[in-house]
Design a protein around this motif. Structure first.
Motif, mmCIF file in Angstrom:
data_model
loop_
_atom_site.group_PDB
_atom_site.id
_atom_site.type_symbol
_atom_site.label_atom_id
_atom_site.label_comp_id
_atom_site.label_asym_id
_atom_site.label_seq_id
_atom_site.Cartn_x
_atom_site.Cartn_y
_atom_site.Cartn_z
ATOM 1 N N TRP A 145 44.377 71.987 -27.472
ATOM 2 C CA TRP A 145 44.059 71.898 -28.894
ATOM 3 C C TRP A 145 45.345 71.776 -29.705
ATOM 4 O O TRP A 145 46.386 72.311 -29.333
ATOM 5 C CB TRP A 145 43.310 73.150 -29.351
ATOM 6 C CG TRP A 145 41.913 73.286 -28.831
ATOM 7 C CD1 TRP A 145 41.527 73.446 -27.530
ATOM 8 C CD2 TRP A 145 40.710 73.292 -29.606
ATOM 9 N NE1 TRP A 145 40.171 73.547 -27.440
ATOM 10 C CE2 TRP A 145 39.631 73.472 -28.700
ATOM 11 C CE3 TRP A 145 40.439 73.191 -30.956
ATOM 12 C CZ2 TRP A 145 38.306 73.523 -29.128
ATOM 13 C CZ3 TRP A 145 39.114 73.257 -31.384
ATOM 14 C CH2 TRP A 145 38.074 73.412 -30.474
ATOM 15 N N TYR A 146 45.247 71.082 -30.830
ATOM 16 C CA TYR A 146 46.348 71.049 -31.792
ATOM 17 C C TYR A 146 46.138 72.211 -32.753
ATOM 18 O O TYR A 146 45.113 72.288 -33.434
ATOM 19 C CB TYR A 146 46.363 69.724 -32.556
ATOM 20 C CG TYR A 146 47.574 69.559 -33.434
ATOM 21 C CD1 TYR A 146 48.751 69.014 -32.936
ATOM 22 C CD2 TYR A 146 47.548 69.961 -34.769
ATOM 23 C CE1 TYR A 146 49.864 68.867 -33.738
ATOM 24 C CE2 TYR A 146 48.665 69.824 -35.576
ATOM 25 C CZ TYR A 146 49.820 69.267 -35.051
ATOM 26 O OH TYR A 146 50.939 69.139 -35.846
ATOM 27 N N VAL A 147 47.079 73.130 -32.796
ATOM 28 C CA VAL A 147 46.912 74.372 -33.545
ATOM 29 C C VAL A 147 47.780 74.361 -34.797
ATOM 30 O O VAL A 147 48.982 74.078 -34.731
ATOM 31 C CB VAL A 147 47.256 75.592 -32.670
ATOM 32 C CG1 VAL A 147 47.141 76.884 -33.474
ATOM 33 C CG2 VAL A 147 46.328 75.648 -31.453
ATOM 34 N N VAL A 148 47.165 74.667 -35.919
ATOM 35 C CA VAL A 148 47.868 74.783 -37.200
ATOM 36 C C VAL A 148 47.696 76.207 -37.696
ATOM 37 O O VAL A 148 46.559 76.705 -37.773
ATOM 38 C CB VAL A 148 47.305 73.795 -38.253
ATOM 39 C CG1 VAL A 148 48.131 73.862 -39.526
ATOM 40 C CG2 VAL A 148 47.289 72.375 -37.696
ATOM 41 N N ASP A 149 48.776 76.870 -38.048
ATOM 42 C CA ASP A 149 48.687 78.285 -38.411
ATOM 43 C C ASP A 149 48.701 78.488 -39.917
ATOM 44 O O ASP A 149 49.612 78.027 -40.601
ATOM 45 C CB ASP A 149 49.850 79.057 -37.783
ATOM 46 C CG ASP A 149 49.755 80.554 -38.059
ATOM 47 O OD1 ASP A 149 48.635 81.098 -37.935
ATOM 48 O OD2 ASP A 149 50.778 81.176 -38.400
ATOM 49 N N VAL A 157 42.550 75.800 -36.577
ATOM 50 C CA VAL A 157 43.264 76.187 -37.792
ATOM 51 C C VAL A 157 43.183 77.702 -37.953
ATOM 52 O O VAL A 157 42.084 78.259 -38.052
ATOM 53 C CB VAL A 157 42.673 75.497 -39.034
ATOM 54 C CG1 VAL A 157 43.452 75.902 -40.278
ATOM 55 C CG2 VAL A 157 42.680 73.988 -38.867
ATOM 56 N N GLY A 158 44.330 78.349 -37.972
ATOM 57 C CA GLY A 158 44.359 79.784 -38.201
ATOM 58 C C GLY A 158 44.432 80.096 -39.687
ATOM 59 O O GLY A 158 45.279 79.552 -40.398
ATOM 60 N N ILE A 159 43.528 80.934 -40.172
ATOM 61 C CA ILE A 159 43.546 81.378 -41.566
ATOM 62 C C ILE A 159 43.388 82.894 -41.556
ATOM 63 O O ILE A 159 42.411 83.423 -41.019
ATOM 64 C CB ILE A 159 42.428 80.726 -42.393
ATOM 65 C CG1 ILE A 159 42.629 79.209 -42.452
ATOM 66 C CG2 ILE A 159 42.393 81.313 -43.799
ATOM 67 C CD1 ILE A 159 41.547 78.466 -43.213
ATOM 68 N N ILE A 184 37.055 70.545 -35.450
ATOM 69 C CA ILE A 184 37.917 71.459 -36.202
ATOM 70 C C ILE A 184 37.342 72.857 -36.044
ATOM 71 O O ILE A 184 36.167 73.092 -36.322
ATOM 72 C CB ILE A 184 38.009 71.088 -37.690
ATOM 73 C CG1 ILE A 184 38.763 69.777 -37.877
ATOM 74 C CG2 ILE A 184 38.717 72.201 -38.471
ATOM 75 C CD1 ILE A 184 38.938 69.366 -39.330
ATOM 76 N N LEU A 185 38.155 73.759 -35.591
ATOM 77 C CA LEU A 185 37.763 75.152 -35.417
ATOM 78 C C LEU A 185 38.652 76.014 -36.297
ATOM 79 O O LEU A 185 39.878 75.979 -36.162
ATOM 80 C CB LEU A 185 37.923 75.574 -33.953
ATOM 81 C CG LEU A 185 37.779 77.072 -33.654
ATOM 82 C CD1 LEU A 185 36.342 77.530 -33.909
ATOM 83 C CD2 LEU A 185 38.200 77.380 -32.222
ATOM 84 N N VAL A 186 38.062 76.769 -37.184
ATOM 85 C CA VAL A 186 38.803 77.733 -37.990
ATOM 86 C C VAL A 186 38.774 79.082 -37.268
ATOM 87 O O VAL A 186 37.705 79.567 -36.902
ATOM 88 C CB VAL A 186 38.211 77.865 -39.404
ATOM 89 C CG1 VAL A 186 38.778 79.095 -40.109
ATOM 90 C CG2 VAL A 186 38.523 76.624 -40.223
ATOM 91 N N ILE A 187 39.953 79.640 -37.045
ATOM 92 C CA ILE A 187 40.062 80.961 -36.427
ATOM 93 C C ILE A 187 40.520 81.939 -37.498
ATOM 94 O O ILE A 187 41.591 81.770 -38.091
ATOM 95 C CB ILE A 187 41.083 80.969 -35.271
ATOM 96 C CG1 ILE A 187 40.829 79.826 -34.309
ATOM 97 C CG2 ILE A 187 41.040 82.306 -34.530
ATOM 98 C CD1 ILE A 187 41.923 79.677 -33.272
ATOM 99 N N THR A 188 39.721 82.936 -37.755
ATOM 100 C CA THR A 188 40.073 83.910 -38.764
ATOM 101 C C THR A 188 39.609 85.283 -38.293
ATOM 102 O O THR A 188 39.149 85.445 -37.171
ATOM 103 C CB THR A 188 39.450 83.531 -40.127
ATOM 104 O OG1 THR A 188 39.962 84.389 -41.137
ATOM 105 C CG2 THR A 188 37.930 83.608 -40.079
ATOM 106 N N GLY A 189 39.763 86.279 -39.145
ATOM 107 C CA GLY A 189 39.307 87.609 -38.772
ATOM 108 C C GLY A 189 40.286 88.695 -39.169
ATOM 109 O O GLY A 189 41.247 88.471 -39.909
#
Length: 296
Positions: free
Chosen positions: A37-41, A67-69, A14-19
């Motif tokens: 990758w399975y991407v959840v926004d 996972v985009g947050i 699980i990778l959280v992408i934020t910023g």
């Protein structure tokens, strides 16, 4: 934890992408999606635990989840550190990517898109960025990896993400070779177009009119003409550096259009041969589409 750790090959990820908004989170997510990758926004941080449980129960179905947050979830961001700590303590291979860029670059990107910053609310973009940096200050310190996109374009960012999270993976360039007839109009969404009307038309040869470029008689006629083989050989040679450049730039889909008068004889025969020769190049996926072959 390094994003290239060998442990990631055996554990669900699980990778959280934020910023900071405008730093390239969407481009990073799209690139990872292209890499499988399975991407959840933008899910609420409170749902990360449930997502982790789902990943653990179905490791083969969801081996890599991004996972985009972002700041749109600002009312729930207070719960994000606790959710991250729980994931780090679990047997999930968890990491967090933080996207950042210089204020001047972010401002320029919003001006180019003519869209407001999520926190702008009628004020200045610079003020919204400053507020977002205040909110995210502690979160950036918790990130496993930070990508600073200052001065980058989307292709350079995509390359950086692939190098970090899909190292050594060859890029398949998907090429469609399309035949068409000029009398029905030129196709609009193509990258290279060639005209086969320099070859004598089989339409005027008795016995060939009813056939197509997929029939042996038409193929033999087309390839017996002066200039046909020379054109195809030179065209393939010219396309090879183009395809290599597409791969470097992350451009994975291209259409090469080959036209003749009606799209039935010359363009079909030449398209089939070009597709056959292009398929001999490594790391390409070739398909053929004859747009007008079935028309009268």
């Amino acid at each position: 934890m390094s994003p290239n750790s060998s442990e990631q090959a055996v554990k669900p990820q699980i990778l959280v992408i934020t910023g900071i908004s405008g730093a390239g989170r969407s481009t990073a997510a799209n690139t990872l999606e292209d890499e499988g990758w399975y991407v959840v926004d933008n899910i609420p941080p409170q749902m990360l635990g449930s997502l982790a449980q789902l990943v653990k129960e179905s490791p083969g179905t969801l081996p890599k989840v991004a996972v985009g947050i972002d700041i749109r979830a600002r009312r729930q961001l207070a719960d994000l550190p606790e959710a991250i700590n729980k994931l780090r303590a679990s047997d999930i291979d968890f990491s967090m990517l933080f996207m950042d860029a210089a204020d001047k670059d972010i401002i320029a990107r919003y001006e180019a898109q003519r869209r407001p910053h999520p926190l702008q609310q009628g004020g200045l973009v610079a003020e919204a960025i400053a507020e977002e940096r205040r909110i995210f200050a502690g979160l950036q310190e918790e990130a496993d990896y930070v990508i600073d996109t200052t001065g980058m374009n989307i292709h350079q960012l995509a390359k950086k993400v692939r190098e970090t999270y899909a190292p050594g993976k060859e890029r398949l360039v998907n090429i469609t070779v399309m035949s068409f007839g000029f009398k029905y109009g030129t196709p609009s969404d193509v990258h290279y177009m060639a005209d086969m009307r320099f070859i004598p038309n089989p339409h005027w040869v008795p016995g060939l009119r009813a056939q197509t470029g997929q029939d042996a008689g038409v193929r033999d006629f087309v390839f017996a003409q002066d200039g046909t083989e020379e054109f195809i050989s030179n065209y393939i040679a010219a396309l090879q550096p183009v395809i290599a450049g597409y791969r470097r730039e992350g451009k994975l889909y291209a259409t090469f259009a080959i036209g003749c008068t009606g799209g039935k004889h010359r363009s079909v025969a030449v398209s089939e041969e070009i597709a056959r020769r292009l398929s001999e190049i490594e790391d390409v996926n070739i398909s053929v589409h004859h747009r007008d072959m079935g028309r009268e």
